[in-house]
Motif scaffolding. Structure first.
Motif, mmCIF file in Angstrom:
data_model
loop_
_atom_site.group_PDB
_atom_site.id
_atom_site.type_symbol
_atom_site.label_atom_id
_atom_site.label_comp_id
_atom_site.label_asym_id
_atom_site.label_seq_id
_atom_site.Cartn_x
_atom_site.Cartn_y
_atom_site.Cartn_z
ATOM 1 N N LEU A 138 0.835 -1.207 0.000
ATOM 2 C CA LEU A 138 0.000 0.000 0.000
ATOM 3 C C LEU A 138 0.869 1.256 0.000
ATOM 4 C CD1 LEU A 138 -2.767 1.371 0.142
ATOM 5 C CD2 LEU A 138 -2.699 1.038 2.642
ATOM 6 N N LEU A 139 1.862 1.296 0.871
ATOM 7 C CA LEU A 139 2.766 2.453 0.951
ATOM 8 C C LEU A 139 3.413 2.730 -0.404
ATOM 9 C CD1 LEU A 139 4.765 4.195 3.214
ATOM 10 C CD2 LEU A 139 6.316 2.635 2.086
ATOM 11 N N PHE A 140 3.986 1.693 -1.006
ATOM 12 C CA PHE A 140 4.704 1.918 -2.260
ATOM 13 C C PHE A 140 3.772 2.145 -3.445
ATOM 14 C CE2 PHE A 140 8.150 -0.025 0.292
ATOM 15 C CZ PHE A 140 9.011 1.059 0.244
ATOM 16 N N ALA A 141 2.567 1.558 -3.409
ATOM 17 C CA ALA A 141 1.594 1.829 -4.475
ATOM 18 C C ALA A 141 1.168 3.294 -4.449
ATOM 19 C CB ALA A 141 0.374 0.925 -4.329
ATOM 20 N N VAL A 142 0.910 3.821 -3.255
ATOM 21 C CA VAL A 142 0.537 5.233 -3.130
ATOM 22 C C VAL A 142 1.703 6.122 -3.552
ATOM 23 C CG1 VAL A 142 -0.080 7.059 -1.465
ATOM 24 C CG2 VAL A 142 -1.227 4.828 -1.365
ATOM 25 N N VAL A 150 4.242 5.423 -5.613
ATOM 26 C CA VAL A 150 4.457 5.335 -7.060
ATOM 27 C C VAL A 150 3.349 6.078 -7.808
ATOM 28 C CG1 VAL A 150 4.464 3.721 -9.025
ATOM 29 C CG2 VAL A 150 5.854 3.236 -6.996
ATOM 30 N N GLY A 151 2.109 5.972 -7.313
ATOM 31 C CA GLY A 151 1.003 6.708 -7.933
ATOM 32 C C GLY A 151 1.200 8.215 -7.856
ATOM 33 N N GLY A 152 1.574 8.707 -6.676
ATOM 34 C CA GLY A 152 1.823 10.142 -6.514
ATOM 35 C C GLY A 152 2.989 10.616 -7.352
ATOM 36 N N LEU A 153 4.074 9.855 -7.344
ATOM 37 C CA LEU A 153 5.259 10.204 -8.141
ATOM 38 C C LEU A 153 4.929 10.194 -9.634
ATOM 39 C CD1 LEU A 153 8.288 10.745 -8.539
ATOM 40 C CD2 LEU A 153 8.660 8.269 -8.335
ATOM 41 N N LEU A 187 1.982 10.562 -11.141
ATOM 42 C CA LEU A 187 1.097 11.676 -11.483
ATOM 43 C C LEU A 187 1.858 12.998 -11.498
ATOM 44 C CD1 LEU A 187 -1.805 12.494 -12.169
ATOM 45 C CD2 LEU A 187 -2.232 12.701 -9.711
ATOM 46 N N ASP A 188 2.768 13.166 -10.550
ATOM 47 C CA ASP A 188 3.570 14.392 -10.493
ATOM 48 C C ASP A 188 4.448 14.527 -11.741
ATOM 49 O OD1 ASP A 188 4.660 16.768 -9.024
ATOM 50 O OD2 ASP A 188 6.507 15.578 -9.149
ATOM 51 N N ILE A 189 5.153 13.470 -12.080
ATOM 52 C CA ILE A 189 6.039 13.519 -13.256
ATOM 53 C C ILE A 189 5.226 13.744 -14.522
ATOM 54 C CG2 ILE A 189 7.573 12.136 -14.720
ATOM 55 C CD1 ILE A 189 8.702 10.913 -12.108
ATOM 56 N N LEU A 190 4.122 13.021 -14.675
ATOM 57 C CA LEU A 190 3.286 13.154 -15.873
ATOM 58 C C LEU A 190 2.766 14.583 -16.034
ATOM 59 C CD1 LEU A 190 1.794 11.843 -18.278
ATOM 60 C CD2 LEU A 190 -0.085 11.351 -16.681
ATOM 61 N N THR A 191 2.249 15.161 -14.959
ATOM 62 C CA THR A 191 1.707 16.524 -15.071
ATOM 63 C C THR A 191 2.805 17.536 -15.370
ATOM 64 O OG1 THR A 191 1.786 16.780 -12.654
ATOM 65 C CG2 THR A 191 -0.326 16.089 -13.629
ATOM 66 N N LYS A 192 3.982 17.361 -14.774
ATOM 67 C CA LYS A 192 5.085 18.292 -15.035
ATOM 68 C C LYS A 192 5.556 18.198 -16.482
ATOM 69 C CE LYS A 192 6.801 18.555 -10.291
ATOM 70 N NZ LYS A 192 7.830 18.053 -9.358
ATOM 71 N N GLY A 228 6.010 9.783 -2.119
ATOM 72 C CA GLY A 228 5.818 10.102 -3.536
ATOM 73 C C GLY A 228 6.082 11.565 -3.831
ATOM 74 N N GLY A 229 5.603 12.458 -2.960
ATOM 75 C CA GLY A 229 5.823 13.893 -3.143
ATOM 76 C C GLY A 229 7.287 14.274 -3.000
ATOM 77 N N ALA A 230 7.944 13.730 -1.993
ATOM 78 C CA ALA A 230 9.364 14.030 -1.797
ATOM 79 C C ALA A 230 10.176 13.552 -3.001
ATOM 80 C CB ALA A 230 9.874 13.378 -0.512
ATOM 81 N N CYS A 231 9.852 12.364 -3.502
ATOM 82 C CA CYS A 231 10.560 11.846 -4.682
ATOM 83 C C CYS A 231 10.268 12.687 -5.923
ATOM 84 C CB CYS A 231 10.180 10.388 -4.931
ATOM 85 S SG CYS A 231 10.894 9.237 -3.738
ATOM 86 N N GLY A 232 9.034 13.148 -6.068
ATOM 87 C CA GLY A 232 8.677 13.974 -7.223
ATOM 88 C C GLY A 232 9.487 15.255 -7.290
ATOM 89 N N ASN A 233 9.571 15.962 -6.175
ATOM 90 C CA ASN A 233 10.360 17.193 -6.164
ATOM 91 C C ASN A 233 11.858 16.895 -6.234
ATOM 92 O OD1 ASN A 233 8.215 18.975 -6.238
ATOM 93 N ND2 ASN A 233 8.068 19.133 -4.018
ATOM 94 N N LEU A 234 12.282 15.769 -5.660
ATOM 95 C CA LEU A 234 13.691 15.386 -5.719
ATOM 96 C C LEU A 234 14.113 15.077 -7.156
ATOM 97 C CD1 LEU A 234 16.270 14.892 -4.127
ATOM 98 C CD2 LEU A 234 15.492 12.544 -3.724
#
Length: 171
Positions: A4-8, A10-13, A15-20, A94-100
């Motif tokens: 669950l942790l990693f699915a959420v 990966v989903g957040g990351l 979506l972040d990458i795709l939108t950017k 996911g958010g921390a990885c997206g900005n990283l």
């Protein structure tokens, strides 16, 4: 809970990458786009700092902080027994990885890259609220969820703490 942790995360990351990728390709250099009758504007900005443009010029430090946050969450992950905490920490991860990812791979260079922000509430350019992105939203929502769970006495390991007065009434 690991799944669950990693699915959420990966989903957040994802979506972040795709939108950017989409907003940089389609909207960078263009005037802001009004969405939802002016409740939201798509306005691409490059942020060298943290939220509210704090710590501008310390991008390398923010990169290292994000790496530490990711490390702590990965270290804590096997101990998780709470679905709520798994979702909250997954969002933060996911958010921390997206900005990283932005800080590592975007200009001006590794650990100094500027984060792509593009969501502006009520007015373009962050006139009402600072411009943000999906990763920022994940971090905030995950953080709020973790705080709420903590206030309700729910720990990451699945234990539930009750207030003394409530326990005394039931005795």
């Amino acid at each position: 809970m690991l799944a669950l942790l990693f699915a959420v995360a990966v989903g957040g990351l994802g979506l972040d990458i795709l939108t950017k990728v989409i907003v940089v390709a389609e909207l960078e250099g263009e005037p802001p786009v009004e969405v939802l009758g002016g409740l939201l504007y798509l306005d691409v900005l490059r942020n060298p700092g943290a939220a509210f443009s704090l710590a501008t010029g310390l991008t390398w430090l923010l990169s290292l902080l994000a790496i530490v946050v990711v490390g702590v969450i990965v270290w804590l992950a096997p101990k998780l027994r709470s679905p709520g905490w798994a979702v909250g920490l997954g969002l933060v991860l996911g958010g921390a990885c997206g900005n990283l990812v932005d800080r590592i791979f975007r200009a001006p260079g590794p650990l100094e890259g500027h984060v792509v922000d593009f969501l502006s509430i009520l007015a373009p350019g962050g006139a009402v609220w600072p411009v943000f992105n999906i990763a920022d939203s994940c971090i905030v929502v995950g953080g709020v969820l973790i705080v709420l769970l903590s206030l309700m006495g729910r720990d990451y390991d699945g234990t539930v703490h009750r207030k003394k007065k409530a326990a005394e009434k039931n005795s």
